[in-house]
Design an enzyme around this catalytic site. Structure first.
Site, PDB file in Angstrom:
ATOM      1  N   ASP A  26      42.024  43.423  30.308  1.00  0.00           N
ATOM      2  CA  ASP A  26      43.423  43.131  30.013  1.00  0.00           C
ATOM      3  C   ASP A  26      43.524  41.622  29.790  1.00  0.00           C
ATOM      4  OD1 ASP A  26      46.256  43.417  29.834  1.00  0.00           O
ATOM      5  OD2 ASP A  26      46.481  42.911  31.948  1.00  0.00           O
ATOM      6  N   SER A  27      44.688  41.174  29.337  1.00  0.00           N
ATOM      7  CA  SER A  27      44.916  39.728  29.216  1.00  0.00           C
ATOM      8  C   SER A  27      44.930  39.063  30.590  1.00  0.00           C
ATOM      9  CB  SER A  27      46.267  39.483  28.536  1.00  0.00           C
ATOM     10  OG  SER A  27      47.308  40.002  29.353  1.00  0.00           O
ATOM     11  N   CYS A  47      45.490  47.486  28.342  1.00  0.00           N
ATOM     12  CA  CYS A  47      46.488  46.558  27.821  1.00  0.00           C
ATOM     13  C   CYS A  47      47.105  47.199  26.588  1.00  0.00           C
ATOM     14  CB  CYS A  47      45.786  45.251  27.453  1.00  0.00           C
ATOM     15  SG  CYS A  47      46.850  44.045  26.664  1.00  0.00           S
ATOM     16  N   GLU A  63      51.653  37.359  36.835  1.00  0.00           N
ATOM     17  CA  GLU A  63      50.419  36.574  37.010  1.00  0.00           C
ATOM     18  C   GLU A  63      50.568  35.594  38.174  1.00  0.00           C
ATOM     19  OE1 GLU A  63      47.346  36.573  35.408  1.00  0.00           O
ATOM     20  OE2 GLU A  63      47.968  38.426  34.417  1.00  0.00           O
ATOM     21  N   CYS A  83      53.726  48.060  29.370  1.00  0.00           N
ATOM     22  CA  CYS A  83      52.832  46.921  29.606  1.00  0.00           C
ATOM     23  C   CYS A  83      52.248  47.123  30.994  1.00  0.00           C
ATOM     24  CB  CYS A  83      53.624  45.622  29.534  1.00  0.00           C
ATOM     25  SG  CYS A  83      52.708  44.175  30.136  1.00  0.00           S
ATOM     26  N   HIS A 131      51.229  45.197  33.160  1.00  0.00           N
ATOM     27  CA  HIS A 131      51.667  44.282  34.231  1.00  0.00           C
ATOM     28  C   HIS A 131      52.882  44.830  34.981  1.00  0.00           C
ATOM     29  CE1 HIS A 131      49.128  41.249  32.251  1.00  0.00           C
ATOM     30  NE2 HIS A 131      49.348  40.436  33.268  1.00  0.00           N
TER      31      HIS A 131
HETATM   32  N1  DGL Z   1      49.220  43.884  30.215  1.00  0.00           N
HETATM   33  C1  DGL Z   1      49.393  43.745  28.844  1.00  0.00           C
HETATM   34  C2  DGL Z   1      49.981  44.918  28.136  1.00  0.00           C
HETATM   35  O1  DGL Z   1      49.849  46.029  28.611  1.00  0.00           O
HETATM   36  C3  DGL Z   1      49.428  42.378  28.252  1.00  0.00           C
HETATM   37  C4  DGL Z   1      50.680  41.612  28.315  1.00  0.00           C
HETATM   38  C5  DGL Z   1      50.527  40.236  27.747  1.00  0.00           C
HETATM   39  O2  DGL Z   1      49.487  39.608  27.954  1.00  0.00           O
HETATM   40  O3  DGL Z   1      51.483  39.799  27.093  1.00  0.00           O
HETATM   41  O4  DGL Z   1      50.573  44.799  27.102  1.00  0.00           O
END
Ligand code: DGL
Length: 277
Positions: free
Chosen positions: A11-12, A74, A152, A184, A186
């Protein structure tokens, strides 16, 4: 590819840990390698080509380290790169996409809400699903900038997080949305904060468990599942704030070290040379 290899997850940032957690719970004998590209987080506002380049290099790192299957944990990276990753590598890939279909089937009010990044909404995966479901439900799309950096930073429930969430969710409450799709990875960390605002009006859809089931099925179908006596190794890598990731893992009661990765001339490398021993 051998059944002894690990499952790669990336993931990011730390968001994909919400997916990793479900995979680890469902498949306790499987080894995993998790990569958080915090050097480039958030991915959401970045151009698709750039996200695809990062995703390719992270996948290369995972393949070079013997991963037998890769989970793009992600939604944004899946939207930008899933198709091309499948063309470039032999390993099977599992991607993420906002759970619009189950939401459209379950809604009673005919209104569903989707919280996701700009990149996810732009992607062909979402556009296609949204089109197929448009007759069943009105889709209220909400880009939610600011939430990923808060997650984060470990701010799952502070006043700033609450304020942002109210800004995004109050218009959905007013529109009678009864299904909220977390588009997302996150955002599941924010579920308690979201529920404080939405109360009982909305069912929250977190796709992590369905993704873990899909990983299990794929491993079984391709005879890649680890044998039941296997002792799993779980490795975590961060291309940015490894300390923040350590804190989050300990909050999740995962006892593991986090190793730092570095971007050098467009390549993702370890501090020590060579593949993971
Ligand atoms: N967790 C990510 C997603 O599912 C990335 C969010 C991001 O880095 O902007 O989209």
């Amino acid at each position: 590819m051998s059944d002894a290899g690990p499952i790669g997850v990336f993931d990011s940032g730390v968001g994909g840990l919400t997916v990793w957690q479900e995979i680890a719970a469902r498949l306790p004998h499987e080894s995993t390698i998790y990569v958080a590209d915090q050097a480039h987080c958030p991915y959401g506002p970045r151009p698709a080509g750039e996200i695809a380049a990062f995703s390719t290099e992270i996948s290369r790192f995972l393949v070079e380290n013997r991963c037998k299957l890769i989970v793009v944990a992600c939604n944004t990276a899946s939207a930008a790169a899933l198709y091309s990753l499948r063309q470039k590598f032999n390993a099977p890939f599992v991607g993420l996409e906002p759970a619009v279909k189950p939401a459209a089937q379950a809604t009673k009010t005919g209104h569903i809400g989707v919280l996701a990044t700009a990149g996810t909404f732009r992607g062909a995966l979402f556009q296609h699903t949204a089109q197929t479901c448009a007759r069943r439900a009105t889709i209220h799309r909400q880009i939610a900038p600011g939430l990923v950096p808060l997650v984060e930073a470990g701010q799952f429930d502070g006043p700033q997080t609450g304020q942002r969430l109210r800004q995004y969710l109050e218009p959905m409450l007013a529109a009678q949305v009864d299904q909220l799709v977390l588009g997302c990875t996150h955002y599941p960390f924010l579920i308690p904060a979201i529920e404080k605002i939405t109360g009982h009006q909305m069912t929250i859809l977190n796709p992590a468990e369905a993704v873990a089931r899909r990983v299990q099925r794929l491993l079984q179908n391709r005879q890649l599942a680890a044998p039941p006596h296997a002792r799993p190794a779980r490795r975590f890598y961060s291309a940015g704030d490894a300390a923040a990731m350590r804190v989050l893992l300990s909050k999740m009661k995962v006892a593991a070290e986090v190793e730092r990765l570095f971007w050098r001339a467009g390549r993702l490398v370890r501090q020590k040379d060579g593949p993971i021993p």
